[in-house]
Design an enzyme around this catalytic site. Structure first.
Site, PDB file in Angstrom:
ATOM      1  N   GLU A 123      -8.661   9.367  19.275  1.00  0.00           N
ATOM      2  CA  GLU A 123      -7.201   9.281  19.371  1.00  0.00           C
ATOM      3  C   GLU A 123      -6.897   8.029  20.186  1.00  0.00           C
ATOM      4  OE1 GLU A 123      -5.373  12.204  21.995  1.00  0.00           O
ATOM      5  OE2 GLU A 123      -3.709  12.458  20.580  1.00  0.00           O
ATOM      6  N   TYR A 125      -4.267   4.838  21.745  1.00  0.00           N
ATOM      7  CA  TYR A 125      -2.926   4.487  22.209  1.00  0.00           C
ATOM      8  C   TYR A 125      -2.883   3.027  22.640  1.00  0.00           C
ATOM      9  CZ  TYR A 125      -1.554   9.427  23.301  1.00  0.00           C
ATOM     10  OH  TYR A 125      -1.229  10.750  23.273  1.00  0.00           O
TER      11      TYR A 125
END
Ligand code: NAG
Ligand code: NAG
Ligand code: NAG
Length: 276
Positions: A123, A125
């Site tokens: 994940e 970012y």
């Protein structure tokens, strides 16, 4: 933050104007007319006006996203546990992403280019703006990279037995946190991905990538329009045209999108190396 397997029904809030073109619950797109905005407040993913979108919230009714033309969406949230929503692409790619708009945060919130890969499950970012909490707090800085007018600090954190696009799993989060916070500009994604790779943070097979608004135990609102040099990639012809136009027109302060990236090629060439 985390996304469960898709469930729940899209809720269409239609302006009276377009209800006449509804057939079987799907809005027909009529060229040259305004599209009805669509509001979601349940976990869902899909395509809206040529862009992939994702909405995920841990509690019902405290957050919503209203999607307009092209890559535009707005959100509002109020004392939410945790929510993440936005528009982008599926699969994601390394093309520069241009976005503009406004973002208001009371508490712990992020504005990020946000995505997932599989094999390995990651994940990631690229944090453009955040509220009263830097999401890298407590993590060890693994490097930094200058891109698009600021320095991004690089981090890796781990989530253990948490929701993911593959259900409950243990996986790493990769972070690039912009020192000079902003709302709007161009993100040269390939520069960040290369920096992660040089820091030993390898991505896998691209899943979705969105310009995400996230709130954690907070309240706020945003109104974001996202585009990229390659346009919306999920919507076929319409997506490409809409995305390209939107991205070019609404571009923020980040300068030109000069990298002519063939997204699939570059991603698999550079970021899939660790798949054996
Ligand atoms: C969305 O999914 C999460 C699990 O990932 C669940 O806890 C939450 O209740 C769901 N949200 C809504 C609004 O149904
Ligand atoms: C954010 O706050 C500014 C200043 O009050 C306001 O002009 C803007 O409309 C707000 N944006 C959103 C998305 O609520
Ligand atoms: C979002 O911004 C657009 C202009 O970019 C504006 O037309 C629209 O009304 C705004 N929506 C909200 C909810 O603030």
């Amino acid at each position: 933050m985390n996304r469960p397997p898709t469930k729940g029904r899209l809720r269409l809030l239609l302006s009276g104007l377009l209800t006449t073109v509804l057939v079987g619950g799907a809005a027909l797109l009529v060229p040259g007319t305004a599209n009805a905005d669509t509001t979601v407040n349940q976990n869902s993913t899909g395509t809206n006006n040529g862009y992939f979108y994702s909405f995920w919230s841990q509690n019902s009714g405290q957050a919503s996203m209203t999607m307009g033309s092209g890559g535009q969406y707005s959100t509002q949230w109020n004392n939410v546990e945790n929510f993440v929503a936005g528009k982008g692409w599926n699969p994601g790619n390394t093309s520069p992403v241009t976005y503009s708009g406004s973002w208001n945060c009371s508490g712990n919130c992020y504005l990020s280019l946000y995505g997932w890969t599989t094999n390995p499950l990651i994940e990631y970012y690229i944090v453009e703006n955040y509220g009263n909490y830097n999401p890298s707090t407590g993590a060890t800085r693994l490097g930094s990279v200058n891109s698009d007018g600021s320095t991004y600090d690089l981090y890796r954190t781990q989530r253990v037995n948490q929701p993911s696009i593959q259900g409950t799993a243990t996986f790493y989060q990769y972070w690039a946190v912009r020192q000079a916070k902003r709302t709007g500009g161009t993100i040269t994604v390939s520069t960040i991905f290369n920096a992660w790779s040089q820091a030993g943070l390898n991505l896998g097979t691209p899943n979705y990538e969105i310009l995400a608004t996230e709130g954690y135990h907070s309240s706020g609102s945003s109104n974001i329009t996202v585009g990229s040099s390659s346009g919306g990639s999920t919507g076929g012809t319409t997506g490409g045209t809409t995305g390209g136009t939107t991205g070019g027109t609404s571009g923020g302060t980040g300068g030109s999108c000069t990298a002519n990236v063939t997204a699939g090629d570059q991603w698999s060439d550079r970021y899939n190396l660790n798949v054996s």
